[in-house]
Design a protein around this motif. Structure first.
Motif, short mmCIF file in Angstrom:
data_model
loop_
_atom_site.label_atom_id
_atom_site.label_comp_id
_atom_site.label_asym_id
_atom_site.label_seq_id
_atom_site.Cartn_x
_atom_site.Cartn_y
_atom_site.Cartn_z
N ARG A 95 2.97 3.90 5.41
CA ARG A 95 3.84 3.31 6.43
C ARG A 95 5.07 4.18 6.67
N GLY A 96 5.46 4.94 5.66
CA GLY A 96 6.60 5.83 5.79
C GLY A 96 6.26 7.18 6.38
N GLY A 97 4.96 7.46 6.58
CA GLY A 97 4.58 8.71 7.21
C GLY A 97 3.70 9.63 6.39
N THR A 98 3.43 9.30 5.13
CA THR A 98 2.55 10.14 4.31
C THR A 98 1.14 10.11 4.88
N GLN A 99 0.51 11.27 4.96
CA GLN A 99 -0.82 11.36 5.54
C GLN A 99 -1.93 11.55 4.50
N TRP A 100 -1.57 12.06 3.33
CA TRP A 100 -2.57 12.26 2.27
C TRP A 100 -2.02 11.71 0.97
N VAL A 101 -2.75 10.78 0.37
CA VAL A 101 -2.35 10.19 -0.91
C VAL A 101 -3.50 10.34 -1.89
N GLU A 102 -3.21 10.97 -3.02
CA GLU A 102 -4.19 11.04 -4.09
C GLU A 102 -3.57 10.48 -5.36
N ALA A 103 -4.42 10.14 -6.31
CA ALA A 103 -3.95 9.55 -7.56
C ALA A 103 -4.63 10.23 -8.74
N ILE A 104 -3.85 10.46 -9.78
CA ILE A 104 -4.39 10.94 -11.04
C ILE A 104 -4.00 9.93 -12.12
N ASP B 89 -0.40 7.52 -12.85
CA ASP B 89 -0.34 6.27 -13.60
C ASP B 89 -1.16 6.42 -14.87
N ASP B 90 -0.98 5.48 -15.79
CA ASP B 90 -1.70 5.58 -17.06
C ASP B 90 -3.11 4.98 -16.97
N VAL B 91 -3.23 3.76 -16.45
CA VAL B 91 -4.53 3.09 -16.40
C VAL B 91 -4.77 2.50 -15.02
N LEU B 92 -5.96 2.70 -14.49
CA LEU B 92 -6.38 2.06 -13.25
C LEU B 92 -7.35 0.95 -13.60
N THR B 93 -6.99 -0.27 -13.23
CA THR B 93 -7.87 -1.41 -13.52
C THR B 93 -8.58 -1.84 -12.23
#
Length: 231
Positions: free
Chosen positions: A216-225, A198-202
């Motif tokens: 909820r769909g089964g993803t076990q690791w989520v990271e964000a840049i 994403d561009d900006v995290l507020t």
């Protein structure tokens, strides 16, 4: 699966010399791209932050108090800059005025910083989805373009935004979360690990809602840049 960051091509340096050749911040003559070494060094870089939400931490702690008490759905967040000191103007030019050169410059600087810090993605890149109505109004998804400029493994159709939420600007965290209830739906089973772009995290409400949908769909690791973090 690790995502390899793209490399700046020689033709991009040539185009800079032909069409501009000046720094976007101080207008000084510069080579290769639209930022001079001095302004690059003076950007509001974030170097120490909470690993979950990306909030800068002067203490050097690994996690902020809020994320300790209310763990978010995101395992790791990397924010390159604070949303101020010229970065905010550059992102607005890209996002609101379709200044694609500004967006490409931001992505190039982010890509170099990620590689320099040894930060690798363990999953494919998923840009923050736009509702079709918002996409028609803007003409492009800025997060999808950032993801494309960052790395080759992009999954733009993994998730669909089905609720055209009102503008999030000016809203507090609670109002943003209310806006985003049931905003996303999976088009296909997600991978076990994924990197959100994403561009900006507020407040982080949009990324949190998207991460919850993926989990909820089964993803076990989520990271964000994200390019920038509001502080």
């Amino acid at each position: 699966m690790d995502t390899q960051w793209r490399q700046t091509t020689r033709i991009q340096h040539w185009l800079h010399q032909i069409f501009s050749g000046r720094c976007r911040f101080c207008a000084a003559r510069c080579q290769h791209r639209e930022i001079c070494p001095g302004c690059l060094e003076d950007l509001p870089w974030i170097t120490a932050a909470c690993r979950h939400c990306g909030m800068p931490l002067a203490s050097g702690a690994d996690c902020c108090a809020r994320c300790l008490s209310q763990p978010p759905a995101i395992d790791r967040t990397v924010a390159l800059w604070a949303y101020c000191d010229g970065i905010d103007a550059l992102i607005r030019a890209f996002k609101l005025n379709a200044d694609l050169a500004a967006g490409r410059l931001l992505a190039e600087l982010a890509r170099e910083a990620l590689a320099r810090r040894g930060i690798r993605c363990i999953g494919p890149l998923l840009p923050m989805p736009l509702h079709p109505k918002r996409y028609r109004e803007r003409g492009f998804n800025q997060s999808a373009m950032i993801a494309h400029w960052l790395g080759p493994t992009v999954m733009p159709g993994q998730v669909q935004r089905i609720v055209n939420t009102p503008s999030q600007r000016g809203l507090d965290a609670a109002a943003r979360q209310t806006n985003l209830q049931s905003a996303f739906v999976l088009n296909q089973p997600p991978p076990r690990a994924i990197t959100l772009i994403d561009d900006v995290l507020t407040t982080g409400a949009s990324l949190h809602a998207l991460a919850q949908t993926l989990r909820r769909g089964g993803t076990q690791w989520v990271e964000a840049i994200v390019l920038a973090r509001a502080i």
